[in-house]
Design a protein around this motif. Structure first.
Motif, PDB file in Angstrom:
ATOM      1  N   ASP A  72       0.998  -0.932  -0.110  1.00 54.15           N
ATOM      2  CA  ASP A  72      -0.076   0.070  -0.089  1.00 54.15           C
ATOM      3  C   ASP A  72       0.858   0.968  -0.371  1.00 54.15           C
ATOM      4  OD1 ASP A  72      -2.247  -1.564  -0.076  1.00 54.15           O
ATOM      5  OD2 ASP A  72      -2.346  -1.172   1.765  1.00 54.15           O
ATOM      6  N   CYS A  73       2.105   1.282  -1.113  1.00 51.60           N
ATOM      7  CA  CYS A  73       2.948   2.928  -0.678  1.00 51.60           C
ATOM      8  C   CYS A  73       3.076   2.818  -0.080  1.00 51.60           C
ATOM      9  CB  CYS A  73       2.314   3.977  -1.420  1.00 51.60           C
ATOM     10  SG  CYS A  73       1.420   3.253  -3.295  1.00 51.60           S
ATOM     11  N   LYS A  74       3.802   1.785   1.746  1.00 50.87           N
ATOM     12  CA  LYS A  74       4.351   2.112   2.606  1.00 50.87           C
ATOM     13  C   LYS A  74       5.969   0.763   2.061  1.00 50.87           C
ATOM     14  CE  LYS A  74       0.617   3.317   4.874  1.00 50.87           C
ATOM     15  NZ  LYS A  74      -0.460   3.370   5.977  1.00 50.87           N
ATOM     16  N   ALA A  75       6.930   1.949   2.880  1.00 50.01           N
ATOM     17  CA  ALA A  75       7.837   0.792   2.661  1.00 50.01           C
ATOM     18  C   ALA A  75       8.649   0.377   4.116  1.00 50.01           C
ATOM     19  CB  ALA A  75       9.512   1.283   1.544  1.00 50.01           C
ATOM     20  N   VAL A  76       8.793  -1.157   3.762  1.00 52.99           N
ATOM     21  CA  VAL A  76       8.992  -1.627   6.047  1.00 52.99           C
ATOM     22  C   VAL A  76      11.150  -1.791   5.478  1.00 52.99           C
ATOM     23  CG1 VAL A  76       8.860  -2.405   7.286  1.00 52.99           C
ATOM     24  CG2 VAL A  76       7.474  -1.507   6.855  1.00 52.99           C
ATOM     25  N   ASN A  77      12.397  -1.520   5.715  1.00 53.92           N
ATOM     26  CA  ASN A  77      13.106  -2.270   5.395  1.00 53.92           C
ATOM     27  C   ASN A  77      13.882  -2.727   7.089  1.00 53.92           C
ATOM     28  OD1 ASN A  77      13.903  -0.409   3.263  1.00 53.92           O
ATOM     29  ND2 ASN A  77      13.829   0.726   4.697  1.00 53.92           N
ATOM     30  N   LEU A  78      13.749  -3.861   6.612  1.00 54.86           N
ATOM     31  CA  LEU A  78      14.702  -5.035   7.903  1.00 54.86           C
ATOM     32  C   LEU A  78      15.743  -5.520   7.143  1.00 54.86           C
ATOM     33  CD1 LEU A  78      11.201  -7.208   7.553  1.00 54.86           C
ATOM     34  CD2 LEU A  78      11.978  -5.711   9.631  1.00 54.86           C
ATOM     35  N   VAL A  79      16.359  -5.878   8.145  1.00 60.23           N
ATOM     36  CA  VAL A  79      17.592  -6.329   8.228  1.00 60.23           C
ATOM     37  C   VAL A  79      17.803  -7.900   9.241  1.00 60.23           C
ATOM     38  CG1 VAL A  79      20.160  -6.501   8.514  1.00 60.23           C
ATOM     39  CG2 VAL A  79      18.890  -4.407   8.113  1.00 60.23           C
ATOM     40  N   GLU A  80      18.236  -8.683   8.534  1.00 59.36           N
ATOM     41  CA  GLU A  80      18.155 -10.055   9.389  1.00 59.36           C
ATOM     42  C   GLU A  80      19.744 -10.992   9.136  1.00 59.36           C
ATOM     43  OE1 GLU A  80      15.246 -12.761   7.543  1.00 59.36           O
ATOM     44  OE2 GLU A  80      13.286 -11.989   8.486  1.00 59.36           O
ATOM     45  N   ILE A  81      19.879 -11.171  10.358  1.00 61.22           N
ATOM     46  CA  ILE A  81      21.584 -11.901  10.256  1.00 61.22           C
ATOM     47  C   ILE A  81      20.952 -13.456  10.861  1.00 61.22           C
ATOM     48  CG2 ILE A  81      22.690  -9.802  10.495  1.00 61.22           C
ATOM     49  CD1 ILE A  81      23.149 -10.654  13.452  1.00 61.22           C
ATOM     50  N   GLY A  82      22.138 -14.390  10.348  1.00 54.09           N
ATOM     51  CA  GLY A  82      22.358 -15.799  10.738  1.00 54.09           C
ATOM     52  C   GLY A  82      23.227 -16.252  10.113  1.00 54.09           C
ATOM     53  N   LYS A  83      22.477 -18.333  10.372  1.00 58.28           N
ATOM     54  CA  LYS A  83      23.385 -18.529   9.735  1.00 58.28           C
ATOM     55  C   LYS A  83      23.499 -20.094   8.921  1.00 58.28           C
ATOM     56  CE  LYS A  83      25.782 -19.242  13.385  1.00 58.28           C
ATOM     57  NZ  LYS A  83      26.120 -19.789  15.143  1.00 58.28           N
ATOM     58  N   LEU A  84      23.752 -20.494   7.356  1.00 59.99           N
ATOM     59  CA  LEU A  84      23.613 -20.864   6.634  1.00 59.99           C
ATOM     60  C   LEU A  84      24.555 -22.224   6.509  1.00 59.99           C
ATOM     61  CD1 LEU A  84      25.475 -21.083   3.595  1.00 59.99           C
ATOM     62  CD2 LEU A  84      24.794 -18.541   3.948  1.00 59.99           C
ATOM     63  N   TRP A  85      23.538 -23.623   5.192  1.00 58.95           N
ATOM     64  CA  TRP A  85      24.619 -24.594   5.771  1.00 58.95           C
ATOM     65  C   TRP A  85      23.657 -25.619   4.435  1.00 58.95           C
ATOM     66  CZ3 TRP A  85      22.308 -23.647  10.464  1.00 58.95           C
ATOM     67  CH2 TRP A  85      20.970 -24.859  10.237  1.00 58.95           C
ATOM     68  N   ILE A  86      24.919 -26.462   4.181  1.00 58.08           N
ATOM     69  CA  ILE A  86      24.097 -27.430   2.855  1.00 58.08           C
ATOM     70  C   ILE A  86      24.082 -28.576   3.305  1.00 58.08           C
ATOM     71  CG2 ILE A  86      24.141 -27.957   0.338  1.00 58.08           C
ATOM     72  CD1 ILE A  86      23.858 -24.960   0.832  1.00 58.08           C
ATOM     73  N   LYS A  87      23.088 -29.475   3.357  1.00 55.42           N
ATOM     74  CA  LYS A  87      22.873 -30.532   3.253  1.00 55.42           C
ATOM     75  C   LYS A  87      22.592 -31.680   2.767  1.00 55.42           C
ATOM     76  CE  LYS A  87      22.384 -34.130   7.179  1.00 55.42           C
ATOM     77  NZ  LYS A  87      21.657 -34.244   8.586  1.00 55.42           N
ATOM     78  N   ASP A  88      23.244 -32.833   2.236  1.00 52.22           N
ATOM     79  CA  ASP A  88      22.067 -33.626   1.201  1.00 52.22           C
ATOM     80  C   ASP A  88      22.316 -32.564  -0.586  1.00 52.22           C
ATOM     81  OD1 ASP A  88      23.077 -35.684   3.085  1.00 52.22           O
ATOM     82  OD2 ASP A  88      21.140 -35.679   4.446  1.00 52.22           O
ATOM     83  N   GLY A  89      23.068 -31.596  -0.159  1.00 55.24           N
ATOM     84  CA  GLY A  89      22.358 -30.407  -1.583  1.00 55.24           C
ATOM     85  C   GLY A  89      20.742 -29.555  -1.132  1.00 55.24           C
ATOM     86  N   LEU A  90      20.390 -29.887   0.204  1.00 53.88           N
ATOM     87  CA  LEU A  90      20.007 -29.030   0.145  1.00 53.88           C
ATOM     88  C   LEU A  90      19.656 -27.930   1.403  1.00 53.88           C
ATOM     89  CD1 LEU A  90      17.021 -31.062   1.371  1.00 53.88           C
ATOM     90  CD2 LEU A  90      17.075 -30.060  -0.330  1.00 53.88           C
ATOM     91  N   PHE A  91      19.422 -26.739   1.172  1.00 53.61           N
ATOM     92  CA  PHE A  91      20.488 -24.949   1.029  1.00 53.61           C
ATOM     93  C   PHE A  91      19.409 -24.833   2.860  1.00 53.61           C
ATOM     94  CE2 PHE A  91      19.107 -20.091   2.144  1.00 53.61           C
ATOM     95  CZ  PHE A  91      20.673 -20.143   2.226  1.00 53.61           C
ATOM     96  N   TYR A  92      20.315 -24.463   4.236  1.00 55.59           N
ATOM     97  CA  TYR A  92      19.690 -24.694   5.165  1.00 55.59           C
ATOM     98  C   TYR A  92      20.056 -22.843   5.451  1.00 55.59           C
ATOM     99  CZ  TYR A  92      18.547 -29.593   6.000  1.00 55.59           C
ATOM    100  OH  TYR A  92      18.005 -30.818   5.835  1.00 55.59           O
ATOM    101  N   GLU A  93      18.984 -21.775   5.975  1.00 53.51           N
ATOM    102  CA  GLU A  93      18.915 -20.533   6.291  1.00 53.51           C
ATOM    103  C   GLU A  93      18.566 -20.737   7.440  1.00 53.51           C
ATOM    104  OE1 GLU A  93      19.320 -17.271   3.730  1.00 53.51           O
ATOM    105  OE2 GLU A  93      16.986 -17.712   4.572  1.00 53.51           O
ATOM    106  N   LYS A  94      18.950 -19.814   9.104  1.00 50.59           N
ATOM    107  CA  LYS A  94      18.434 -20.224   9.655  1.00 50.59           C
ATOM    108  C   LYS A  94      18.717 -18.353  10.898  1.00 50.59           C
ATOM    109  CE  LYS A  94      18.808 -21.541  14.659  1.00 50.59           C
ATOM    110  NZ  LYS A  94      18.756 -20.296  15.399  1.00 50.59           N
TER     111      LYS A  94
END
Length: 138
Positions: A72-94
């Protein structure tokens, strides 16, 4: 004859057991997704919301995700930090705010693009088949 059959059986078992293990593939995928990526989507997570983002994935398995959500023409800016890894060909993002990771199928595309398709999400989206493509920025 029994010894030959036993050797063939054991060799076959060992051969096929190692075929299913993919640590090298996981390392190759991780190496390809490291860097700075951008993406956008319109109404794919939540109807009526457009998102633009830049994400930096680092070699040490951490990430920072900066995004803008517009509704609705309103912007919200956000920042997230975390960890990532690949296991058995899948991408994990926490993210640091979630106890469990999101899980995605990942496909490396041509021209510096990667495609993600959600398998497990920690929050509910309007679209249960959530997927998106990112473009390398560096």
């Amino acid at each position: 004859m029994k010894n030959k059959l036993l050797v063939v059986a054991i060799s076959s078992f060992l051969l096929f057991s190692f075929v299913t293990i993919q640590p090298n593939d996981d390392k190759k995928i991780k190496k390809k997704i490291i860097g700075t990526w951008s993406g956008s989507e319109e109404g794919n997570q939540i109807k009526g919301v457009t998102k633009y983002w830049i994400q930096e994935r680092k070699k040490n398995g951490t990430f920072i995700l900066m995004y803008t959500a517009i509704t609705d023409c309103k912007a919200v800016n956000l920042v997230e930090i975390g960890k990532l890894w690949i296991k058995d060909g899948l991408f994990y993002e926490k993210t640091d705010t979630n106890n469990d990771p999101d899980v995605y199928e990942v496909k490396i595309l041509e021209d510096g693009k990667i495609h993600f398709k959600a398998k497990v999400l920690t929050i509910e989206f309007d679209n249960e088949e959530y997927e998106f493509t990112e473009t390398r920025e560096e």
